[in-house]
Design an enzyme around this catalytic site. Structure first.
Site, PDB file in Angstrom:
ATOM      1  N   ASP A 142      -6.319  46.122  25.279  1.00  0.00           N
ATOM      2  CA  ASP A 142      -5.740  45.186  26.236  1.00  0.00           C
ATOM      3  C   ASP A 142      -4.974  45.862  27.366  1.00  0.00           C
ATOM      4  OD1 ASP A 142      -6.565  42.880  24.782  1.00  0.00           O
ATOM      5  OD2 ASP A 142      -5.042  43.367  23.298  1.00  0.00           O
TER       6      ASP A 142
ATOM      7  N   HIS B  44      -1.601  49.656  17.394  1.00  0.00           N
ATOM      8  CA  HIS B  44      -2.697  48.966  16.717  1.00  0.00           C
ATOM      9  C   HIS B  44      -2.571  49.179  15.222  1.00  0.00           C
ATOM     10  CE1 HIS B  44      -6.777  47.684  15.717  1.00  0.00           C
ATOM     11  NE2 HIS B  44      -6.699  47.014  16.845  1.00  0.00           N
TER      12      HIS B  44
HETATM   13  C1  LIG Z   1      -0.666  45.639  17.510  1.00  0.00           C
HETATM   14  C2  LIG Z   1       0.581  45.524  16.653  1.00  0.00           C
HETATM   15  C3  LIG Z   1       0.835  44.023  16.379  1.00  0.00           C
HETATM   16  C4  LIG Z   1       0.354  46.261  15.328  1.00  0.00           C
HETATM   17  O1  LIG Z   1       1.353  45.916  14.447  1.00  0.00           O
HETATM   18  P1  LIG Z   1       1.599  46.625  13.022  1.00  0.00           P
HETATM   19  O2  LIG Z   1       0.388  47.347  12.588  1.00  0.00           O
HETATM   20  O3  LIG Z   1       2.134  45.583  12.112  1.00  0.00           O
HETATM   21  O4  LIG Z   1       2.680  47.718  13.332  1.00  0.00           O
HETATM   22  P2  LIG Z   1       4.248  47.524  13.266  1.00  0.00           P
HETATM   23  O5  LIG Z   1       4.649  46.276  13.983  1.00  0.00           O
HETATM   24  O6  LIG Z   1       4.667  47.655  11.832  1.00  0.00           O
HETATM   25  O7  LIG Z   1       4.745  48.778  14.082  1.00  0.00           O
HETATM   26  C5  LIG Z   1       4.975  50.072  13.535  1.00  0.00           C
HETATM   27  C6  LIG Z   1       6.157  50.707  14.264  1.00  0.00           C
HETATM   28  O8  LIG Z   1       5.799  50.915  15.632  1.00  0.00           O
HETATM   29  C7  LIG Z   1       6.627  50.125  16.494  1.00  0.00           C
HETATM   30  N1  LIG Z   1       5.762  49.513  17.507  1.00  0.00           N
HETATM   31  C8  LIG Z   1       4.509  49.014  17.290  1.00  0.00           C
HETATM   32  N2  LIG Z   1       3.976  48.586  18.446  1.00  0.00           N
HETATM   33  C9  LIG Z   1       4.914  48.826  19.398  1.00  0.00           C
HETATM   34  C10 LIG Z   1       4.938  48.599  20.794  1.00  0.00           C
HETATM   35  N3  LIG Z   1       3.893  48.031  21.406  1.00  0.00           N
HETATM   36  N4  LIG Z   1       6.043  48.945  21.484  1.00  0.00           N
HETATM   37  C11 LIG Z   1       7.107  49.518  20.847  1.00  0.00           C
HETATM   38  N5  LIG Z   1       7.124  49.756  19.528  1.00  0.00           N
HETATM   39  C12 LIG Z   1       6.044  49.413  18.814  1.00  0.00           C
HETATM   40  C13 LIG Z   1       7.282  49.083  15.599  1.00  0.00           C
HETATM   41  O9  LIG Z   1       8.519  48.649  16.107  1.00  0.00           O
HETATM   42  C14 LIG Z   1       7.409  49.835  14.310  1.00  0.00           C
HETATM   43  O10 LIG Z   1       8.487  50.697  14.437  1.00  0.00           O
HETATM   44  P3  LIG Z   1       9.410  51.057  13.122  1.00  0.00           P
HETATM   45  O11 LIG Z   1       8.494  51.798  12.207  1.00  0.00           O
HETATM   46  O12 LIG Z   1      10.529  51.856  13.664  1.00  0.00           O
HETATM   47  O13 LIG Z   1       9.840  49.725  12.563  1.00  0.00           O
HETATM   48  C15 LIG Z   1       1.807  46.128  17.368  1.00  0.00           C
HETATM   49  O14 LIG Z   1       1.540  47.489  17.666  1.00  0.00           O
HETATM   50  C16 LIG Z   1       2.180  45.381  18.643  1.00  0.00           C
HETATM   51  O15 LIG Z   1       2.929  44.396  18.575  1.00  0.00           O
HETATM   52  N6  LIG Z   1       1.650  45.822  19.832  1.00  0.00           N
HETATM   53  C17 LIG Z   1       1.887  45.129  21.069  1.00  0.00           C
HETATM   54  C18 LIG Z   1       0.963  43.935  21.186  1.00  0.00           C
HETATM   55  C19 LIG Z   1      -0.461  44.355  21.456  1.00  0.00           C
HETATM   56  O16 LIG Z   1      -0.754  45.150  22.337  1.00  0.00           O
HETATM   57  N7  LIG Z   1      -1.377  43.725  20.706  1.00  0.00           N
HETATM   58  C20 LIG Z   1      -2.819  43.937  20.895  1.00  0.00           C
HETATM   59  C21 LIG Z   1      -3.433  44.660  19.736  1.00  0.00           C
HETATM   60  S1  LIG Z   1      -5.125  45.051  20.095  1.00  0.00           S
END
Ligand SMILES: CC(C)(COP(=O)(O)OP(=O)(O)OC[C@H]1O[C@@H](n2cnc3c(N)ncnc32)[C@H](O)[C@@H]1OP(=O)(O)O)[C@@H](O)C(=O)NCCC(=O)NCCS
Length: 427
Positions: A373, A315
């Site tokens: 979720d 998140h």
């Molecule tokens: C929610 C979300 C979009 C947040 O994105 P964000 O704040 O931009 O965080 P980032 O995408 O920059 O992720 C940070 C790091 O964690 C990793 N990461 C984040 N969510 C991850 C996941 N669900 N599975 C594996 N790795 C994950 C990223 O690859 C990144 O790694 P790095 O630092 O080595 O590049 C992201 O965690 C995600 O895609 N989660 C899955 C979808 C989900 O459940 N969404 C509902 C949110 S309520």
């Protein structure tokens, strides 16, 4: 008021900016005059460090895993209030004061649940099997033409009518868009049933209004099912300036009809990085298939050459356990004990996934915890909600929040059209 000094190390120029004291959480630096004064832009793609508005609706402490609606912790909210009470709290600032007020508000919403017959025609234009989120955003945009008077709102009564109307009608729109997508006849609202029960009724009933008939008689909607769905809606009711809420505010900032702004929010919510994750979690649990495959999928999620992510994990704001996920997990266990049986295989895979991930350095270092979720789909499945309706469930839950946020935005005399700048790197 404190200030912060920005020094341009290229020119030696110094600029002081005011610090804003928030009632909770970190201070914010007021950079609204940064360009005017210093001729530079701030660069923050994804707005991870940027506050785009002032708000009094919900507060998230991501470090400590805390969520408040109008200053009340969500754990207390979910125990104390029904979803319709929470809707009233968010759109008026006050929860119903007693049982009578609570029932009256629920009844008002039930009476507002009917749609203009002209709007119903829109559903027949959509193909069978279309995704309900696409149908829903179109139907909500179309709702603005049926209630065009909400384009200009003069007083609180106008704002309340606008909000109550869409909170009431969204259940009917979700039920109709789903039934249309599977070619089933539409079931009109039954005002004798409470807001949440009526929604389940519109999804489940057969023509003539009868519920599924079994050898034991009609399969009534149980109070436990209503309570479970009510809690799920409550836990989704508002969540700060997330992507869909920000979209609602941005679109509203141009002066459009509030339902057009909410329709845009529905589209933003659909994406798998946001509300669409609840649908993807279930698909992923099925893909994992068996608890023995968990390690393989966790390794896949960690592999940087693979775009696979564990859905329902991570998140932007929570860097500890999402309090909504905690409440939903507890609800799953409670319902299981009380007789709403969860899919044991999926439940076992989800719990194992959580256990492996929470003990894995990759997830620990990045503070990746289950989010709202992760477990909701398992409960929704046990409530016989089809998987393509999971994100529309989020829409129903979030509607009071979007209404409160859009009202807060429109009423703010200082709100400006959203118009960010860019770091131009072209020719
Ligand atoms: C929610 C979300 C979009 C947040 O994105 P964000 O704040 O931009 O965080 P980032 O995408 O920059 O992720 C940070 C790091 O964690 C990793 N990461 C984040 N969510 C991850 C996941 N669900 N599975 C594996 N790795 C994950 C990223 O690859 C990144 O790694 P790095 O630092 O080595 O590049 C992201 O965690 C995600 O895609 N989660 C899955 C979808 C989900 O459940 N969404 C509902 C949110 S309520």
């Amino acid at each position: 008021m404190g200030t912060i000094t920005l020094i341009n190390n290229e020119t030696g120029e110094k600029f002081d900016f005011d610090l804003i004291n928030c009632t909770r959480g970190p201070k914010a630096v007021d950079f609204s005059k940064l360009f005017e004064r210093a001729n530079i832009f701030s660069y923050d793609p994804g707005y991870g460090s940027t506050a785009g508005c002032e708000s009094t609706i919900s507060y998230i402490d991501g470090k400590n895993g805390q969520l408040l609606y109008k200053g009340i912790p969500v754990e207390e909210i979910v125990e104390k209030y029904k979803f319709t009470d929470v809707a009233k709290l968010l759109i008026t600032g006050e929860a119903p004061k007693n049982e009578q007020e609570s029932k009256e508000f629920d009844l008002e919403l039930r009476h507002r649940a009917f749609l203009h017959e002209g709007l119903i025609n829109i559903f027949s234009a959509f193909p069978d099997g279309g995704h309900p989120m696409a149908n829903l955003s179109s139907a909500v945009a179309a709702l603005s033409t049926f209630h065009f008077d909400h384009k200009e709102m003069d007083d609180e009564e106008d704002y309340q009518t606008m909000a109550r109307r869409i909170i009431a009608k969204i259940t009917t729109l979700v039920a109709f868009s789903y039934r249309n997508s599977i070619g089933a006849p539409l079931i009109y609202p039954d005002v004798s049933r409470s807001y949440v029960e009526n929604f389940l009724y519109m999804l489940r009933a057969y023509p003539g209004g009868r519920l599924k008939y079994t050898l034991k008689g009609e399969e009534e909607i149980s109070a436990l099912e209503v309570e479970a769905l009510d809690k799920i809606f409550t836990l989704h009711a508002d969540h700060g300036q997330n992507a869909s809420t920000t979209t609602v505010r941005n679109v509203a900032s141009t002066g459009v009809h509030p339902y057009a702004a909410i329709s845009a929010g529905i589209n933003a919510l659909w994406g798998p990085a946001h509300g669409g994750a609840n649908e993807k979690v279930l698909v992923q649990l099925e893909q994992i298939g068996d608890v023995k495959n968990v390690d393989k999928f966790v390794a896949k999620a960690k592999d940087k050459s693979d775009s696979f992510r564990l859905m329902g994990f991570g998140h932007r704001v929570y860097k500890s356990y999402d309090p909504r996920a905690k409440a939903i997990k507890a609800l799953k266990d409670e319902l299981n004990k009380k007789g709403i049986t969860m899919n044991a295989r999926l439940s076992e895979i989800a719990e194992k996934l959580e256990e492996v991930a929470l003990n894995d350095d990759y997830f620990k270092e990045r503070n990746l915890y289950p989010n709202v979720d992760f477990y909701s789909g398992i409960i929704l499945t046990a409530l016989k909600i089809p998987v393509q309706l999971f994100t529309p469930m989020f829409v129903i839950g979030r509607m009071p929040g979007w209404c409160a946020q859009v009202m807060e935005h429109i009423k703010n005399p200082h709100a400006r059209i959203t118009r960010p700048r860019q770091v131009y790197l072209g020719k």
